[in-house]
Design a protein around this motif. Structure first.
Motif, PDB file in Angstrom:
ATOM      1  N   GLN A   1       0.978  -1.288   0.036  1.00  0.00           N
ATOM      2  CA  GLN A   1       0.113  -0.072  -0.129  1.00  0.00           C
ATOM      3  C   GLN A   1       0.719   1.320   0.041  1.00  0.00           C
ATOM      4  O   GLN A   1       0.751   2.322   0.754  1.00  0.00           O
ATOM      5  CB  GLN A   1      -1.038   0.022   1.374  1.00  0.00           C
ATOM      6  CG  GLN A   1      -2.202  -0.750   0.794  1.00  0.00           C
ATOM      7  CD  GLN A   1      -3.173  -0.986   1.876  1.00  0.00           C
ATOM      8  OE1 GLN A   1      -3.144  -0.252   3.238  1.00  0.00           O
ATOM      9  NE2 GLN A   1      -4.448  -0.968   1.595  1.00  0.00           N
ATOM     10  N   LYS A   2       1.810   1.277  -1.003  1.00  0.00           N
ATOM     11  CA  LYS A   2       2.758   2.362  -1.078  1.00  0.00           C
ATOM     12  C   LYS A   2       2.179   3.346  -2.113  1.00  0.00           C
ATOM     13  O   LYS A   2       2.124   3.148  -3.378  1.00  0.00           O
ATOM     14  CB  LYS A   2       4.173   1.882  -1.266  1.00  0.00           C
ATOM     15  CG  LYS A   2       5.064   3.046  -1.530  1.00  0.00           C
ATOM     16  CD  LYS A   2       6.456   2.664  -1.552  1.00  0.00           C
ATOM     17  CE  LYS A   2       7.664   3.636  -2.049  1.00  0.00           C
ATOM     18  NZ  LYS A   2       7.646   4.551  -0.919  1.00  0.00           N
TER      19      LYS A   2
ATOM     20  N   LEU B   1      -2.178   5.842  -4.582  1.00  0.00           N
ATOM     21  CA  LEU B   1      -2.278   4.243  -4.459  1.00  0.00           C
ATOM     22  C   LEU B   1      -2.916   3.859  -5.596  1.00  0.00           C
ATOM     23  O   LEU B   1      -4.252   4.085  -5.792  1.00  0.00           O
ATOM     24  CB  LEU B   1      -2.939   3.782  -3.159  1.00  0.00           C
ATOM     25  CG  LEU B   1      -2.888   2.186  -3.078  1.00  0.00           C
ATOM     26  CD1 LEU B   1      -1.389   1.631  -3.002  1.00  0.00           C
ATOM     27  CD2 LEU B   1      -3.735   1.735  -1.766  1.00  0.00           C
TER      28      LEU B   1
ATOM     29  N   PHE C   1      -6.324   1.766   3.807  1.00  0.00           N
ATOM     30  CA  PHE C   1      -5.625   2.667   3.398  1.00  0.00           C
ATOM     31  C   PHE C   1      -5.881   3.928   4.013  1.00  0.00           C
ATOM     32  O   PHE C   1      -4.952   4.901   4.231  1.00  0.00           O
ATOM     33  CB  PHE C   1      -5.490   2.773   1.895  1.00  0.00           C
ATOM     34  CG  PHE C   1      -4.673   3.714   1.124  1.00  0.00           C
ATOM     35  CD1 PHE C   1      -3.123   3.480   1.300  1.00  0.00           C
ATOM     36  CD2 PHE C   1      -5.022   5.085   0.543  1.00  0.00           C
ATOM     37  CE1 PHE C   1      -2.275   4.614   0.775  1.00  0.00           C
ATOM     38  CE2 PHE C   1      -4.154   5.864   0.037  1.00  0.00           C
ATOM     39  CZ  PHE C   1      -2.845   5.562   0.099  1.00  0.00           C
TER      40      PHE C   1
ATOM     41  N   SER D   1      -5.023   4.653   7.240  1.00  0.00           N
ATOM     42  CA  SER D   1      -3.366   5.087   7.454  1.00  0.00           C
ATOM     43  C   SER D   1      -3.108   6.547   7.063  1.00  0.00           C
ATOM     44  O   SER D   1      -2.163   6.911   7.354  1.00  0.00           O
ATOM     45  CB  SER D   1      -2.646   4.055   6.447  1.00  0.00           C
ATOM     46  OG  SER D   1      -2.712   2.659   6.773  1.00  0.00           O
TER      47      SER D   1
ATOM     48  N   THR E   1       3.144  10.858   2.098  1.00  0.00           N
ATOM     49  CA  THR E   1       3.207   9.562   1.425  1.00  0.00           C
ATOM     50  C   THR E   1       3.918   8.602   2.031  1.00  0.00           C
ATOM     51  O   THR E   1       3.518   7.415   2.310  1.00  0.00           O
ATOM     52  CB  THR E   1       3.265   9.674   0.069  1.00  0.00           C
ATOM     53  OG1 THR E   1       4.465  10.193  -0.322  1.00  0.00           O
ATOM     54  CG2 THR E   1       2.184  10.718  -0.832  1.00  0.00           C
ATOM     55  N   ASP E   2       5.188   9.084   2.448  1.00  0.00           N
ATOM     56  CA  ASP E   2       6.030   7.964   3.236  1.00  0.00           C
ATOM     57  C   ASP E   2       5.381   7.450   4.506  1.00  0.00           C
ATOM     58  O   ASP E   2       5.499   6.486   4.889  1.00  0.00           O
ATOM     59  CB  ASP E   2       7.399   8.748   3.319  1.00  0.00           C
ATOM     60  CG  ASP E   2       8.200   8.694   2.004  1.00  0.00           C
ATOM     61  OD1 ASP E   2       7.963   8.049   1.122  1.00  0.00           O
ATOM     62  OD2 ASP E   2       9.338   9.479   2.135  1.00  0.00           O
TER      63      ASP E   2
ATOM     64  N   PHE F   1       2.520   4.991   4.008  1.00  0.00           N
ATOM     65  CA  PHE F   1       3.248   3.796   3.633  1.00  0.00           C
ATOM     66  C   PHE F   1       3.517   3.045   4.854  1.00  0.00           C
ATOM     67  O   PHE F   1       3.282   1.917   5.228  1.00  0.00           O
ATOM     68  CB  PHE F   1       4.217   4.032   2.515  1.00  0.00           C
ATOM     69  CG  PHE F   1       4.713   2.457   2.192  1.00  0.00           C
ATOM     70  CD1 PHE F   1       3.879   1.285   1.967  1.00  0.00           C
ATOM     71  CD2 PHE F   1       6.137   2.257   2.160  1.00  0.00           C
ATOM     72  CE1 PHE F   1       4.454   0.177   1.837  1.00  0.00           C
ATOM     73  CE2 PHE F   1       6.889   1.319   1.887  1.00  0.00           C
ATOM     74  CZ  PHE F   1       5.857   0.074   1.455  1.00  0.00           C
ATOM     75  N   GLU F   2       4.269   3.686   5.705  1.00  0.00           N
ATOM     76  CA  GLU F   2       4.951   2.929   6.948  1.00  0.00           C
ATOM     77  C   GLU F   2       3.671   2.696   8.050  1.00  0.00           C
ATOM     78  O   GLU F   2       3.526   1.648   8.477  1.00  0.00           O
ATOM     79  CB  GLU F   2       5.664   4.163   7.659  1.00  0.00           C
ATOM     80  CG  GLU F   2       6.951   4.649   7.033  1.00  0.00           C
ATOM     81  CD  GLU F   2       7.986   3.003   6.694  1.00  0.00           C
ATOM     82  OE1 GLU F   2       7.788   2.408   7.616  1.00  0.00           O
ATOM     83  OE2 GLU F   2       8.201   2.905   5.556  1.00  0.00           O
TER      84      GLU F   2
ATOM     85  N   SER G   1       0.649   2.016   6.938  1.00  0.00           N
ATOM     86  CA  SER G   1      -0.056   0.965   6.570  1.00  0.00           C
ATOM     87  C   SER G   1       0.611  -0.416   6.668  1.00  0.00           C
ATOM     88  O   SER G   1      -0.074  -1.546   6.639  1.00  0.00           O
ATOM     89  CB  SER G   1      -0.070   0.957   4.848  1.00  0.00           C
ATOM     90  OG  SER G   1       1.196   0.826   4.175  1.00  0.00           O
ATOM     91  N   LYS G   2       1.933  -0.515   7.022  1.00  0.00           N
ATOM     92  CA  LYS G   2       2.392  -1.643   7.370  1.00  0.00           C
ATOM     93  C   LYS G   2       2.386  -2.058   8.707  1.00  0.00           C
ATOM     94  O   LYS G   2       2.705  -3.441   9.061  1.00  0.00           O
ATOM     95  CB  LYS G   2       3.883  -1.404   7.135  1.00  0.00           C
ATOM     96  CG  LYS G   2       4.569  -1.251   5.464  1.00  0.00           C
ATOM     97  CD  LYS G   2       5.841  -1.388   5.341  1.00  0.00           C
ATOM     98  CE  LYS G   2       6.688  -0.120   5.595  1.00  0.00           C
ATOM     99  NZ  LYS G   2       8.009  -0.142   5.153  1.00  0.00           N
TER     100      LYS G   2
END
Length: 542
Positions: free
Chosen positions: A13-14, A20, A36, A39, A139-140, A143-144, A146-147
């Motif tokens: 989900q980056k 995305l 997402f 996030s 956006t970074d 992504f972090e 989402s993990k």
């Protein structure tokens, strides 16, 4: 009632350059959209009670995703949501609404120019309060998050009726279903000389605008046929369809070939234009004259002062690195700076906010200005109409005059689509490993002057963005650029950009691919595209 739902992370989900993007069935997985969106909210601060704008391009799964986002926004504590009627908001219109209503930000449901339908593409992106795409720091963070996400919050309220304008409530949040066109059309009337354009149409000027069964249909009908008096039927494929009528909504010479063929025929109108899935790209063709996106940017910049909203001149120009150098020559003559940025509209945001640039563009058919923080397809079409009305010349006359003044940049882009990702990555890695040794080499009768991997140093915030594309410059001023695109959803797209500047007006009538034939051959042999990817020719040439 607001529920907290346990979940587990999804891989990949980056967000890319425009959010995305995945295939529709991926987004339809339980919890996928919710993960997402949560996030996104978890990566933001101080939005409680604020306004969020929501809309999309009408593609398949648009309405379902919007209902989810509305209920999650209520659960997150937003005070108000503005959502386009029918779930519709073009990407530039969403930016316009965010800015006009001073919203905290917006969520745009779109995969831009990518195909739609049950097995097509879908996308979600977050735009910040200036109306532009979220910068990399956000956006970074998304992504972090989402993990590691373990839960999301959502209201169990009933769905909102998106087809009725007016107010509703979800929990303590107000939902305002708005006319998706009104704010945008009002802004366009402030920027352009609508009276002169009305006179142009009243005088018999003919045009075809192909909305490609995508989001700009309602906007083009309201403005071109409504406000400006273009004859009914000027706008074709004007109803947004979930699958874009089965067509690929990308306004280029492959997917808009019918429009191109018409403009090259003896039945041609004075102007042909098109826009893409979410309304941020454009295609400009005059009778017998295709205008490349790179040239269109340069010509708009050179003539922007003819439009009322730009009569004081422009502060600067910004172009993406792969875009041709045509705009640089306009900037030099105007005594302003032309900024070269990575691909991705978000890189223009700082320049626009700082007042360093007014007009921006990318070779991938995106052009815009400081009026919003997204590229804007219909804006570019209206600018061309304003220029044509003011100069009282044809498109071909304006193009030829521009080339005579500034020289011509012969330019093409060759796309190798859905290439095996490992093969594409290996090709780029090999090129990067050979950069230091390329200078001075003779390739196909041309000598390499220098080669590099483009890195961008933002003049506003000092941030550095690296590995943005391999550039090979030749001693005659020509160049070849290689980069992998981040807008696809399957495999990798290798884009190869080929350019040669020709100052001699006597050599401006060559066919583009013929004028670049030697460089095209080099572009394929240098990285051994066929050997590494199995592709002997590109899928799309623009």
């Amino acid at each position: 009632m607001i529920r907290t739902v346990a979940t587990t992370p999804f891989d990949g989900q980056k967000p890319g350059t425009s959010g995305l993007r995945k295939k529709v069935p991926v987004f339809q997985q339980p919890h996928y959209v919710e993960n997402f969106v949560q996030s996104v909210f978890d990566s933001l601060e101080n939005y409680e009670g604020e306004t969020l704008v929501i809309g999309g391009d009408g593609r398949y799964f648009n309405r379902e995703a919007i209902q989810t986002v509305i209920k999650m926004a209520a659960a997150a504590g937003f005070g108000r949501v503005l959502v386009g009627k029918g779930g519709i908001l073009s990407t530039p219109a969403a930016s316009c609404v965010i800015r006009k209503h001073e919203a905290f930000g917006g969520i745009v449901l779109s995969a831009s120019h990518n195909p739609g339908g049950p097995h097509g593409d879908f996308g979600i992106k977050y735009n910040i309060g200036n109306g532009g795409p979220a910068p990399e720091r956000i956006t970074d963070a998304i992504f972090e998050r989402s993990k590691t996400i373990a839960a999301y919050k959502i209201s169990d309220a009933d769905d909102i009726d998106l087809d009725v304008q007016g107010l509703a409530r979800v929990e303590d949040m107000v939902v305002d279903v708005i006319d998706p066109v009104e704010d945008y059309a009002e802004l366009m009337a402030q920027l352009f000389d609508f009276g002169a354009i009305r006179d142009l149409f009243a005088g018999g000027f003919s045009m075809r605008f192909d909305a490609m069964s995508a989001v700009t249909g309602p906007y083009a009908k309201a403005i071109l046929e409504g406000e400006l008096g273009a004859p009914e039927g000027t706008v074709v494929h004007g109803e947004p369809l979930p699958d874009f009528g089965g067509h690929h909504p990308d306004p280029n010479l492959v997917h808009a070939k019918d429009l191109y063929d018409l403009l090259m025929s003896d039945r041609a109108p004075d102007l042909g234009a098109a826009s893409d899935g979410d309304g941020d790209r454009n295609l400009i063709i005059g009778r017998g004259q295709f205008v490349t996106p790179s040239d269109s940017l340069a010509m708009i910049a050179a003539n922007a002062h003819l439009a009322p909203g730009y009569k004081a001149g422009i502060a600067g120009i910004a172009r993406s690195m792969p875009t041709s150098g045509a705009a640089d020559r306009v900037a030099e003559k105007l005594g302003i700076t032309c900024y070269e940025t990575p691909t991705g509209w978000k890189f223009f945001g700082n320049l626009l906010d700082a007042g360093l640039a007014t007009v921006c563009g990318e070779e991938s058919a995106g052009t815009g200005s400081s009026h919003v923080r997204e590229k804007d397809g219909l804006w570019a079409v209206l600018m061309w109409l304003n220029i044509l009305a003011a100069r009282k010349q044809s498109v071909v006359e304006i193009v030829r005059e521009h080339w005579a003044t500034y020289g011509r940049n012969y330019y093409t882009r060759h796309d190798y689509e859905e290439v095996d990702s490992a093969a594409a990555d290996g090709l780029m890695a090999d090129l990067r490993g050979r950069l230091d040794g390329l200078a001075g080499q003779a390739l196909g009768g041309l000598t390499v002057e220098k080669a590099d991997d483009f890195a961008y140093h933002d003049p506003v915030d000092g941030s550095v963005t690296t590995k943005q594309g391999v550039r090979v410059f030749f001693t005659d001023g020509s160049r070849i650029v290689y980069r992998l695109s981040g807008t696809g959803t399957a495999g990798a797209t290798l884009r190869v950009y080929i350019e040669r500047f020709e100052p001699d007006a006597g050599k401006h009538e060559l066919e583009t691919q013929a004028a670049l034939a030697d460089l095209i051959a080099i572009s394929r042999s240098l990285p051994d595209i066929e050997g590494r990817t199995g592709r002997s020719a590109p899928d799309v040439v623009t």
